[in-house]
Design an enzyme around this catalytic site. Structure first.
Site, PDB file in Angstrom:
ATOM      1  N   ASP A   6       1.980  -4.635  -9.150  1.00 19.54           N
ATOM      2  CA  ASP A   6       1.161  -4.104  -7.733  1.00 19.54           C
ATOM      3  C   ASP A   6      -0.067  -3.430  -7.999  1.00 19.54           C
ATOM      4  O   ASP A   6      -0.125  -2.508  -9.226  1.00 19.54           O
ATOM      5  CB  ASP A   6       2.259  -3.236  -7.127  1.00 19.54           C
ATOM      6  CG  ASP A   6       1.751  -3.183  -5.625  1.00 19.54           C
ATOM      7  OD1 ASP A   6       2.397  -3.448  -4.702  1.00 19.54           O
ATOM      8  OD2 ASP A   6       0.797  -2.438  -5.307  1.00 19.54           O
ATOM      9  N   ASN A  33       9.578  -4.848   3.188  1.00 19.96           N
ATOM     10  CA  ASN A  33       9.033  -4.464   4.190  1.00 19.96           C
ATOM     11  C   ASN A  33       9.088  -5.355   5.380  1.00 19.96           C
ATOM     12  O   ASN A  33       8.417  -6.530   4.630  1.00 19.96           O
ATOM     13  CB  ASN A  33       7.707  -3.642   4.168  1.00 19.96           C
ATOM     14  CG  ASN A  33       7.812  -2.335   3.102  1.00 19.96           C
ATOM     15  OD1 ASN A  33       8.664  -1.732   3.404  1.00 19.96           O
ATOM     16  ND2 ASN A  33       7.175  -2.089   2.308  1.00 19.96           N
ATOM     17  N   GLN A  88       4.636  -3.675   6.588  1.00 21.45           N
ATOM     18  CA  GLN A  88       4.489  -4.800   5.864  1.00 21.45           C
ATOM     19  C   GLN A  88       2.886  -4.916   6.156  1.00 21.45           C
ATOM     20  O   GLN A  88       2.339  -4.887   7.304  1.00 21.45           O
ATOM     21  CB  GLN A  88       4.913  -5.700   6.204  1.00 21.45           C
ATOM     22  CG  GLN A  88       4.733  -7.342   5.348  1.00 21.45           C
ATOM     23  CD  GLN A  88       5.695  -8.266   5.873  1.00 21.45           C
ATOM     24  OE1 GLN A  88       6.470  -8.092   6.617  1.00 21.45           O
ATOM     25  NE2 GLN A  88       5.543  -9.398   5.091  1.00 21.45           N
ATOM     26  N   VAL A 122       0.862  -7.451   3.869  1.00 24.57           N
ATOM     27  CA  VAL A 122       0.752  -8.930   3.166  1.00 24.57           C
ATOM     28  C   VAL A 122       1.878  -9.774   3.733  1.00 24.57           C
ATOM     29  O   VAL A 122       2.889  -9.588   3.506  1.00 24.57           O
ATOM     30  CB  VAL A 122       0.475  -8.894   1.795  1.00 24.57           C
ATOM     31  CG1 VAL A 122       0.208 -10.254   1.322  1.00 24.57           C
ATOM     32  CG2 VAL A 122      -0.397  -7.999   1.138  1.00 24.57           C
ATOM     33  N   HIS A 145       7.741 -10.750   0.051  1.00 32.87           N
ATOM     34  CA  HIS A 145       7.632 -10.110  -1.363  1.00 32.87           C
ATOM     35  C   HIS A 145       8.657  -8.819  -1.426  1.00 32.87           C
ATOM     36  O   HIS A 145       8.999  -8.272  -0.332  1.00 32.87           O
ATOM     37  CB  HIS A 145       6.320  -9.647  -1.610  1.00 32.87           C
ATOM     38  CG  HIS A 145       5.817  -8.599  -0.675  1.00 32.87           C
ATOM     39  ND1 HIS A 145       5.059  -8.948   0.483  1.00 32.87           N
ATOM     40  CD2 HIS A 145       5.643  -7.467  -0.475  1.00 32.87           C
ATOM     41  CE1 HIS A 145       4.649  -8.127   1.265  1.00 32.87           C
ATOM     42  NE2 HIS A 145       4.935  -6.834   0.469  1.00 32.87           N
TER      43      HIS A 145
HETATM   44  P1  AMP Z   1       3.798  -4.378   1.658  1.00 28.07           P
HETATM   45  O1  AMP Z   1       3.155  -3.199   2.242  1.00 28.07           O
HETATM   46  O2  AMP Z   1       4.977  -4.386   1.687  1.00 28.07           O
HETATM   47  O3  AMP Z   1       3.314  -5.502   2.675  1.00 28.07           O
HETATM   48  O4  AMP Z   1       3.180  -4.656   0.266  1.00 28.07           O
HETATM   49  C1  AMP Z   1       2.003  -5.149   0.009  1.00 28.07           C
HETATM   50  C2  AMP Z   1       1.600  -4.781  -1.632  1.00 28.07           C
HETATM   51  O5  AMP Z   1       0.637  -5.641  -2.091  1.00 28.07           O
HETATM   52  C3  AMP Z   1       1.049  -3.372  -1.549  1.00 28.07           C
HETATM   53  O6  AMP Z   1       2.036  -2.542  -2.406  1.00 28.07           O
HETATM   54  C4  AMP Z   1      -0.146  -3.529  -2.309  1.00 28.07           C
HETATM   55  O7  AMP Z   1      -0.532  -2.457  -3.284  1.00 28.07           O
HETATM   56  C5  AMP Z   1       0.142  -4.863  -2.873  1.00 28.07           C
HETATM   57  N1  AMP Z   1      -1.196  -5.523  -3.102  1.00 28.07           N
HETATM   58  C6  AMP Z   1      -2.128  -5.723  -2.329  1.00 28.07           C
HETATM   59  N2  AMP Z   1      -3.148  -6.818  -2.781  1.00 28.07           N
HETATM   60  C7  AMP Z   1      -2.761  -6.809  -4.080  1.00 28.07           C
HETATM   61  C8  AMP Z   1      -3.263  -7.639  -5.181  1.00 28.07           C
HETATM   62  N3  AMP Z   1      -4.452  -8.484  -4.973  1.00 28.07           N
HETATM   63  N4  AMP Z   1      -2.520  -7.662  -6.122  1.00 28.07           N
HETATM   64  C9  AMP Z   1      -1.421  -7.054  -6.547  1.00 28.07           C
HETATM   65  N5  AMP Z   1      -0.795  -6.395  -5.447  1.00 28.07           N
HETATM   66  C10 AMP Z   1      -1.529  -6.402  -4.316  1.00 28.07           C
END
Ligand code: AMP
Length: 113
Positions: free
Chosen positions: A30, A86, A93, A95, A99
């Protein structure tokens, strides 16, 4: 499902610190770690969120759990780790490519907040 930053990572269009890969999934660090070990494990299949998974995804979801366990062990946190999914904006959430957060390397309190 619209394109996401994780789809770009799968296609190697943007860099990521990849720690595991097989024919069904990919795991990388992350970019904003919330613990000393914070890995994201994603299916290659573009499922937006867990609520969108179907019975067709049963084997894939089981595979992800077993891979998460293996990654935790490989990262040296096999005895104490937390998996977080999430689901939806209301659950933070951000992204919309399914995941699993794999977290460990520090004391993990409960409730998580
Ligand atoms: P969520 O809030 O559950 O959707 O988690 C998304 C996660 O993706 C967060 O913990 C971010 O820090 C992580 N994230 C976003 N962009 C990237 C990236 N380019 N590489 C690695 N992690 C990322």
């Amino acid at each position: 499902m619209s394109d996401t930053i994780f789809a770009k990572i799968i296609r190697r269009e943007i860099p990521a610190d990849i720690v595991y890969e097989d024919e069904q999934c990919l795991a990388f660090k992350d970019v904003s770690p919330q613990a000393p070990v914070h890995i994201l494990l994603i299916p290659l299949k573009p499922i937006a969120k867990l609520a969108d998974a179907t019975s067709e995804d049963q084997a894939l979801l089981g595979h992800l759990m077993l891979v998460a366990r293996k990654i935790a062990a490989d990262q040296g946190i096999g005895d104490a780790f937390r998996l977080v999914v999430n689901n939806g904006e209301g659950a933070s959430q951000t992204v919309f490519h399914l995941h699993i957060h794999i977290l460990g390397g520090r004391s993990l309190s409960w409730p998580p907040g």
